[in-house]
Design a protein around this motif. Sequence first.
Motif, PDB file in Angstrom:
ATOM      1  N   LEU A  32       0.823  -1.201   0.000  1.00 39.50           N
ATOM      2  CA  LEU A  32       0.000   0.000   0.000  1.00 39.50           C
ATOM      3  C   LEU A  32       0.859   1.253   0.000  1.00 39.50           C
ATOM      4  CD1 LEU A  32      -2.760  -0.954   2.580  1.00 39.50           C
ATOM      5  CD2 LEU A  32      -2.965  -0.836   0.095  1.00 39.50           C
ATOM      6  N   ILE A  33       2.022   1.191   0.592  1.00 35.72           N
ATOM      7  CA  ILE A  33       2.860   2.370   0.750  1.00 35.72           C
ATOM      8  C   ILE A  33       4.257   2.056   0.228  1.00 35.72           C
ATOM      9  CG2 ILE A  33       3.853   3.991   2.404  1.00 35.72           C
ATOM     10  CD1 ILE A  33       1.500   3.353   4.253  1.00 35.72           C
ATOM     11  N   THR A  34       4.805   2.931  -0.598  1.00 39.48           N
ATOM     12  CA  THR A  34       6.173   2.776  -1.066  1.00 39.48           C
ATOM     13  C   THR A  34       7.088   3.508  -0.093  1.00 39.48           C
ATOM     14  OG1 THR A  34       5.444   2.688  -3.354  1.00 39.48           O
ATOM     15  CG2 THR A  34       7.757   3.204  -2.963  1.00 39.48           C
ATOM     16  N   ARG A  35       8.069   2.801   0.443  1.00 40.26           N
ATOM     17  CA  ARG A  35       8.961   3.408   1.430  1.00 40.26           C
ATOM     18  C   ARG A  35      10.395   2.976   1.157  1.00 40.26           C
ATOM     19  NH1 ARG A  35       5.850  -0.335   4.252  1.00 40.26           N
ATOM     20  NH2 ARG A  35       4.720   1.292   5.360  1.00 40.26           N
ATOM     21  N   SER A  36      11.342   3.689   1.732  1.00 41.47           N
ATOM     22  CA  SER A  36      12.748   3.320   1.586  1.00 41.47           C
ATOM     23  C   SER A  36      12.988   1.970   2.253  1.00 41.47           C
ATOM     24  CB  SER A  36      13.640   4.385   2.214  1.00 41.47           C
ATOM     25  OG  SER A  36      13.452   5.633   1.572  1.00 41.47           O
ATOM     26  N   PRO A  37      13.904   1.166   1.712  1.00 38.51           N
ATOM     27  CA  PRO A  37      14.163  -0.140   2.318  1.00 38.51           C
ATOM     28  C   PRO A  37      14.578  -0.027   3.778  1.00 38.51           C
ATOM     29  CG  PRO A  37      15.191   0.023   0.153  1.00 38.51           C
ATOM     30  CD  PRO A  37      14.694   1.386   0.492  1.00 38.51           C
ATOM     31  N   VAL A  38      13.996  -0.890   4.605  1.00 39.00           N
ATOM     32  CA  VAL A  38      14.284  -0.902   6.034  1.00 39.00           C
ATOM     33  C   VAL A  38      15.648  -1.523   6.286  1.00 39.00           C
ATOM     34  CG1 VAL A  38      13.581  -1.903   8.242  1.00 39.00           C
ATOM     35  CG2 VAL A  38      11.867  -0.969   6.672  1.00 39.00           C
ATOM     36  N   ILE A  39      16.375  -0.971   7.246  1.00 37.08           N
ATOM     37  CA  ILE A  39      17.644  -1.555   7.683  1.00 37.08           C
ATOM     38  C   ILE A  39      17.465  -2.016   9.125  1.00 37.08           C
ATOM     39  CG2 ILE A  39      20.097  -1.193   8.066  1.00 37.08           C
ATOM     40  CD1 ILE A  39      19.965   1.078   6.030  1.00 37.08           C
ATOM     41  N   PRO A  40      17.465  -3.324   9.378  1.00 38.68           N
ATOM     42  CA  PRO A  40      17.310  -3.819  10.749  1.00 38.68           C
ATOM     43  C   PRO A  40      18.487  -3.396  11.628  1.00 38.68           C
ATOM     44  CG  PRO A  40      16.966  -5.564   9.130  1.00 38.68           C
ATOM     45  CD  PRO A  40      17.562  -4.415   8.398  1.00 38.68           C
ATOM     46  N   PHE A  55      26.635   1.368   1.869  1.00 38.60           N
ATOM     47  CA  PHE A  55      25.735   0.217   1.950  1.00 38.60           C
ATOM     48  C   PHE A  55      25.737  -0.334   3.375  1.00 38.60           C
ATOM     49  CE2 PHE A  55      27.062   0.486  -2.426  1.00 38.60           C
ATOM     50  CZ  PHE A  55      25.936   0.159  -3.166  1.00 38.60           C
ATOM     51  N   ALA A  56      24.676  -1.038   3.728  1.00 38.56           N
ATOM     52  CA  ALA A  56      24.584  -1.732   5.015  1.00 38.56           C
ATOM     53  C   ALA A  56      24.193  -3.178   4.751  1.00 38.56           C
ATOM     54  CB  ALA A  56      23.549  -1.069   5.919  1.00 38.56           C
ATOM     55  N   VAL A  57      24.831  -4.119   5.453  1.00 33.15           N
ATOM     56  CA  VAL A  57      24.552  -5.542   5.258  1.00 33.15           C
ATOM     57  C   VAL A  57      23.970  -6.125   6.544  1.00 33.15           C
ATOM     58  CG1 VAL A  57      26.937  -6.205   5.864  1.00 33.15           C
ATOM     59  CG2 VAL A  57      25.490  -7.775   4.540  1.00 33.15           C
ATOM     60  N   ARG A  58      22.941  -6.974   6.389  1.00 35.87           N
ATOM     61  CA  ARG A  58      22.326  -7.663   7.508  1.00 35.87           C
ATOM     62  C   ARG A  58      21.955  -9.081   7.069  1.00 35.87           C
ATOM     63  NH1 ARG A  58      23.835  -3.400   9.198  1.00 35.87           N
ATOM     64  NH2 ARG A  58      22.707  -1.898  10.512  1.00 35.87           N
ATOM     65  N   ALA A 367      36.606  -4.656  -4.322  1.00 40.63           N
ATOM     66  CA  ALA A 367      35.873  -5.467  -3.349  1.00 40.63           C
ATOM     67  C   ALA A 367      34.574  -4.771  -2.965  1.00 40.63           C
ATOM     68  CB  ALA A 367      36.729  -5.711  -2.116  1.00 40.63           C
ATOM     69  N   PHE A 368      33.504  -5.555  -2.857  1.00 39.37           N
ATOM     70  CA  PHE A 368      32.208  -5.016  -2.440  1.00 39.37           C
ATOM     71  C   PHE A 368      31.762  -5.617  -1.111  1.00 39.37           C
ATOM     72  CE2 PHE A 368      27.537  -5.045  -2.414  1.00 39.37           C
ATOM     73  CZ  PHE A 368      27.290  -3.683  -2.554  1.00 39.37           C
ATOM     74  N   LEU A 369      31.877  -6.932  -0.950  1.00 39.81           N
ATOM     75  CA  LEU A 369      31.490  -7.595   0.301  1.00 39.81           C
ATOM     76  C   LEU A 369      32.561  -8.621   0.641  1.00 39.81           C
ATOM     77  CD1 LEU A 369      29.217  -7.921   2.468  1.00 39.81           C
ATOM     78  CD2 LEU A 369      28.335  -9.802   1.064  1.00 39.81           C
ATOM     79  N   ILE A 408      21.297 -16.090   3.682  1.00 36.29           N
ATOM     80  CA  ILE A 408      21.021 -15.094   2.666  1.00 36.29           C
ATOM     81  C   ILE A 408      21.269 -13.734   3.308  1.00 36.29           C
ATOM     82  CG2 ILE A 408      19.355 -14.100   1.065  1.00 36.29           C
ATOM     83  CD1 ILE A 408      19.951 -16.979   0.394  1.00 36.29           C
ATOM     84  N   TYR A 409      22.101 -12.915   2.676  1.00 28.44           N
ATOM     85  CA  TYR A 409      22.405 -11.583   3.185  1.00 28.44           C
ATOM     86  C   TYR A 409      21.620 -10.539   2.383  1.00 28.44           C
ATOM     87  CZ  TYR A 409      26.220 -14.547   4.723  1.00 28.44           C
ATOM     88  OH  TYR A 409      26.937 -15.591   5.241  1.00 28.44           O
ATOM     89  N   ARG A 410      21.225  -9.491   3.070  1.00 30.96           N
ATOM     90  CA  ARG A 410      20.474  -8.392   2.453  1.00 30.96           C
ATOM     91  C   ARG A 410      21.295  -7.118   2.600  1.00 30.96           C
ATOM     92  NH1 ARG A 410      16.618  -4.754   4.598  1.00 30.96           N
ATOM     93  NH2 ARG A 410      15.014  -4.047   3.099  1.00 30.96           N
ATOM     94  N   ILE A 411      21.595  -6.495   1.463  1.00 30.11           N
ATOM     95  CA  ILE A 411      22.436  -5.298   1.440  1.00 30.11           C
ATOM     96  C   ILE A 411      21.591  -4.136   0.957  1.00 30.11           C
ATOM     97  CG2 ILE A 411      24.514  -4.262   0.480  1.00 30.11           C
ATOM     98  CD1 ILE A 411      25.599  -7.118   0.106  1.00 30.11           C
ATOM     99  N   VAL A 412      21.539  -3.087   1.767  1.00 29.86           N
ATOM    100  CA  VAL A 412      20.697  -1.932   1.460  1.00 29.86           C
ATOM    101  C   VAL A 412      21.585  -0.737   1.108  1.00 29.86           C
ATOM    102  CG1 VAL A 412      18.970  -0.331   2.366  1.00 29.86           C
ATOM    103  CG2 VAL A 412      18.901  -2.750   3.008  1.00 29.86           C
ATOM    104  N   PRO A 413      21.320  -0.093  -0.031  1.00 32.31           N
ATOM    105  CA  PRO A 413      22.071   1.120  -0.363  1.00 32.31           C
ATOM    106  C   PRO A 413      21.646   2.279   0.525  1.00 32.31           C
ATOM    107  CG  PRO A 413      20.416   0.696  -2.042  1.00 32.31           C
ATOM    108  CD  PRO A 413      20.393  -0.476  -1.125  1.00 32.31           C
TER     109      PRO A 413
END
Length: 417
Positions: A32-40, A55-58, A367-369, A408-413
């Motif tokens: 319903l709502i478009t929002r910036s990706p959440v970073i835990p 970037f942030a990785v979780r 190198a990225f990760l 599985i890792y999630r990387i947020v810009p």
Amino acid sequence: MKRSLVVSLVVIGLIAATISFAQLPHRLHIPLITRSPVIPPADAISARLQVAAGFAVRLYASGLNRPRLMAIGPDSALYVAERGANRIVRLADTDVDGRADGINPVATNLLGVHSLAWHNSNLYAAGNATVWRLRDNDNNGLFSGSEITVIVDGLPNDGGHSTRTARIGPDGRLYVSVGSKCNITVGCSEGDPRRAAILRYNLDGSIPADNPFASDPDPRRRAVWAEGLRNSVDFIFLPDGRLWATHNGSDGLGNDLPPEEVIIEVERGKHYGWPYCYTAEQGPVPPGAQEVRDVRVPLDATFTSCAQATPALFTDLAHYAPLGLDRLANGDVLIAYHGSWNADETPRDCRVQRIRVDNGAPVAAEAFLTGFRDNPQQECGGAWGRPAGVTVAPDGVIFVSDDRNGNIYRIVPLANP
């Protein structure tokens, strides 16, 4: 008083709408709502792994059995080929907290399933010898029985590289990569022209009439689109239609040879050298470069000179073992380097590498990760983690699969990458 009543009705309406959408089958779910990706909040993964600035990785999910390549579904959920369990799982984040809600198997008993690709609401999956089309006819989020159709079967699977990757090209054709049977062909025969090649089929599994070898006397070779590719574990199509593939070089020439051909531009009917020749340049390969001989392998009647081989576009250090790749919005490419397990002197790192692209050409690597090994002397075969797949979601979030520890890792810009 009237204003308060209107506000209350709007709130009630939003709640009702949310409930209504939540009750729909997952393939129809629309945020319903478009929002910036959440970073835990920071976790053990963000403490261990180092990601590039900006970037942030979780941790997104854990407990999978050899997860390999992935795809974002039409429902915006992440689908993963869980190769060690012969199944496909859906990892959704319905509460939008930046972590998967759980592991939801959606298809099982797919031997060696390795890659996934969505096309026209159908999911195409490739295993050791088979490409399947999965169609959710009853819209229950699961694929079973007649919803799973074999499109291509009988791919060579008699040893050596066993992963198969299927993608749908911009021409609406099915492309399938098949690795070589051998590490190096001294004393070993491939025995099948579909080995060490990228194949091309119609979506029903038939051979397109415009394939380069569609009239070959050997019916197996009719599917070949390009050859001399020892092990192109993954490939992507660029917006302009070009096909870029990774490639795993052979062993036994020392710690620095052959350079890893991390980006090859694969074109119709061309030969890319293996096992006779390899690209010797390091980094961007200049126009007009010619591959050099691997003297361990004698030339034969079908391949008489390295001039017949098409060099890579970009190489990196030997024994990096590039696997899955995907493209960022700015055109740069991310590649999962599985890393060396048998380097002669200096073990090569397992990491995600960023290939900088300028004016449509790869120009530099960085190198990225990193952080998957416990120390620089450790072989990746025994490391804590080993990246295998990379998938970039439409919102810019990057998912990386780790087939060593099942994560599985999630990387947020954090900003424009």
